[in-house]
Scaffold this motif. Structure first.
Motif, PDB file in Angstrom:
ATOM      1  N   GLY A  73      -5.851  46.554  25.289  1.00  0.00           N
ATOM      2  CA  GLY A  73      -6.750  45.904  25.191  1.00  0.00           C
ATOM      3  C   GLY A  73      -7.271  45.123  24.613  1.00  0.00           C
ATOM      4  O   GLY A  73      -9.185  45.093  24.291  1.00  0.00           O
ATOM      5  N   ILE A  74      -6.873  44.271  23.552  1.00  0.00           N
ATOM      6  CA  ILE A  74      -6.979  43.272  22.749  1.00  0.00           C
ATOM      7  C   ILE A  74      -7.860  42.438  23.222  1.00  0.00           C
ATOM      8  O   ILE A  74      -7.100  41.376  24.239  1.00  0.00           O
ATOM      9  CB  ILE A  74      -6.105  42.801  21.752  1.00  0.00           C
ATOM     10  CG1 ILE A  74      -5.523  44.144  21.319  1.00  0.00           C
ATOM     11  CG2 ILE A  74      -5.604  41.645  20.916  1.00  0.00           C
ATOM     12  CD1 ILE A  74      -3.713  44.198  20.223  1.00  0.00           C
ATOM     13  N   VAL A  75      -9.130  42.013  23.060  1.00  0.00           N
ATOM     14  CA  VAL A  75      -9.813  40.829  23.285  1.00  0.00           C
ATOM     15  C   VAL A  75      -8.905  39.167  22.804  1.00  0.00           C
ATOM     16  O   VAL A  75      -9.407  39.293  21.406  1.00  0.00           O
ATOM     17  CB  VAL A  75     -10.838  40.726  23.416  1.00  0.00           C
ATOM     18  CG1 VAL A  75     -11.699  39.746  24.405  1.00  0.00           C
ATOM     19  CG2 VAL A  75     -11.688  41.908  24.405  1.00  0.00           C
ATOM     20  N   PRO A  76      -8.660  38.548  23.271  1.00  0.00           N
ATOM     21  CA  PRO A  76      -8.158  37.134  22.430  1.00  0.00           C
ATOM     22  C   PRO A  76      -9.770  36.507  21.437  1.00  0.00           C
ATOM     23  O   PRO A  76     -10.320  36.013  22.293  1.00  0.00           O
ATOM     24  CB  PRO A  76      -7.622  36.043  23.487  1.00  0.00           C
ATOM     25  CG  PRO A  76      -8.184  36.393  24.434  1.00  0.00           C
ATOM     26  CD  PRO A  76      -8.631  38.007  24.318  1.00  0.00           C
ATOM     27  N   ALA A  77      -9.167  36.059  20.326  1.00  0.00           N
ATOM     28  CA  ALA A  77      -9.715  35.257  20.085  1.00  0.00           C
ATOM     29  C   ALA A  77     -10.652  33.734  20.379  1.00  0.00           C
ATOM     30  O   ALA A  77     -11.513  33.557  19.909  1.00  0.00           O
ATOM     31  CB  ALA A  77      -9.819  35.499  18.148  1.00  0.00           C
ATOM     32  N   GLY A  78      -9.107  33.027  20.588  1.00  0.00           N
ATOM     33  CA  GLY A  78      -9.691  31.405  21.325  1.00  0.00           C
ATOM     34  C   GLY A  78     -10.174  32.036  22.700  1.00  0.00           C
ATOM     35  O   GLY A  78     -10.083  32.941  23.237  1.00  0.00           O
ATOM     36  N   PRO A  79     -10.065  31.001  23.648  1.00  0.00           N
ATOM     37  CA  PRO A  79      -9.756  29.452  22.696  1.00  0.00           C
ATOM     38  C   PRO A  79     -11.028  28.862  21.999  1.00  0.00           C
ATOM     39  O   PRO A  79     -12.102  29.373  22.108  1.00  0.00           O
ATOM     40  CB  PRO A  79      -9.564  28.316  23.893  1.00  0.00           C
ATOM     41  CG  PRO A  79     -10.014  28.989  24.806  1.00  0.00           C
ATOM     42  CD  PRO A  79      -9.997  30.773  25.104  1.00  0.00           C
TER      43      PRO A  79
END
Length: 312
Positions: free
Chosen positions: A294-300
């Motif tokens: 469930g981790i949402v990426p910080a990028g792009p």
């Protein structure tokens, strides 16, 4: 399995790896309709900004100037197996319909409705019943059936002189691009993924070539075809490139498509309806089978969307 837009169910098939359920409540709101006539103020469009299929309806409503004619409800970016919810609204209820879950409007129409609770959906405000969730028909009817209420100078999204070719272009875009990214993301085997990946990028290369000598898909003016392509392109780098393994290259590495997408993004009615944080949260949180943490990426980095496109 529900796909990321909550559009019904998906199943794995050996040929393509993905099959979209296209069975919807297909009633229509028409100018001469008896049960569901065109009537300003009567209907509520429920459309999550996270969903590419729902975003089409939001954009078309804006382009045609129907904001004061058809109200808009926007569920939050995540949903559970039951339904989209109105968790962005005060008290967690849609302020027009007074409901917590879109499911309630479907059940008002069909008790124990057995299919996916999908957006976009148009709800009859007096009865609280869903009229339709047939997403391609909804935007077409906003143009043809609500014409008496369009703003002055509204674009001709379905021009007669290119209609036949436009429908052919939209058909290819739907199967190979709009649905193509999902076919990659939900592939059930390496073979299915490889075939889907090749089909997707063949279509993107075709679009890169087509748009090299014209500003929009059908020429010098925005049409429904551009709306339908844009909602996939704007999600490509934030989501589809990584999450759905559509990673031959980023959109920002395809010079013509990238300039075309920025041109649309900077056009009123397009980019001002986009919420990148909701888009990323939706896909990365809802798809627990693809992204179990469930981790949402910080990028792009998305600041490039505001840069000059040179397409004018």
């Amino acid at each position: 399995m529900a796909d990321s837009a909550g559009q019904g169910t998906t199943s794995y098939v050996e040929a393509d790896g993905f099959d979209r359920d296209m069975n919807y409540l297909d009633d229509r709101i028409t100018r001469n309709g008896e049960q569901w006539p065109v009537e300003p103020g009567r209907y509520h469009l429920v459309a999550a900004r996270a969903c590419p299929w729902a975003s089409r309806a939001i954009i078309v409503r804006e382009l045609l100037g129907l904001q004061d004619v058809i109200s808009l409800g926007t569920p939050g970016p995540t949903h559970d197996a039951r339904s989209w919810t109105f968790d962005l609204d005060p008290g967690g209820r849609d302020p027009v319909l007074g409901i917590e879950r879109l499911q309630e409007a479907f059940f008002a129409r069909v008790p124990d409705y057995p299919r996916g609770i999908t957006v976009p959906a148009v709800v009859d405000i007096p009865s609280g019943k869903v009229v339709t969730n047939d997403f391609p028909q909804i935007t077409q009817d906003l143009f043809f059936e609500w014409r008496d209420h369009h703003r002055d100078g509204a674009p001709d999204l379905w021009p007669d002189d290119v209609r036949e070719e436009m429908e052919s272009v939209m058909e290819r875009v739907f199967h190979e691009v709009n649905n193509g990214v999902y076919r990659c993301g939900f592939a059930g085997s390496q073979r299915a993924y490889d075939r889907s990946y090749a089909r997707l990028f063949d279509a993107l290369d075709w679009l890169e070539e087509r748009l090299a000598d014209r500003r929009y898909l059908m020429g010098d003016a925005i049409t429904e075809a551009d709306v339908r392509l844009f909602t996939t392109l704007v999600r490509f780098d934030p989501v589809y490139h990584g999450h759905f393994k559509c990673n031959r290259n980023k959109l920002s590495e395809m010079p013509v498509l990238w300039a075309y997408a920025r041109d649309l993004f900077q056009t009123p009615g397009f980019g001002d309806t986009v919420d990148f944080e909701q888009i990323k949260k939706h896909y990365y949180v809802v798809h627990q089978d693809i992204n179990p943490t469930g981790i949402v990426p910080a990028g792009p980095d998305l600041t490039g969307w505001g840069t000059a496109h040179g397409r004018g």
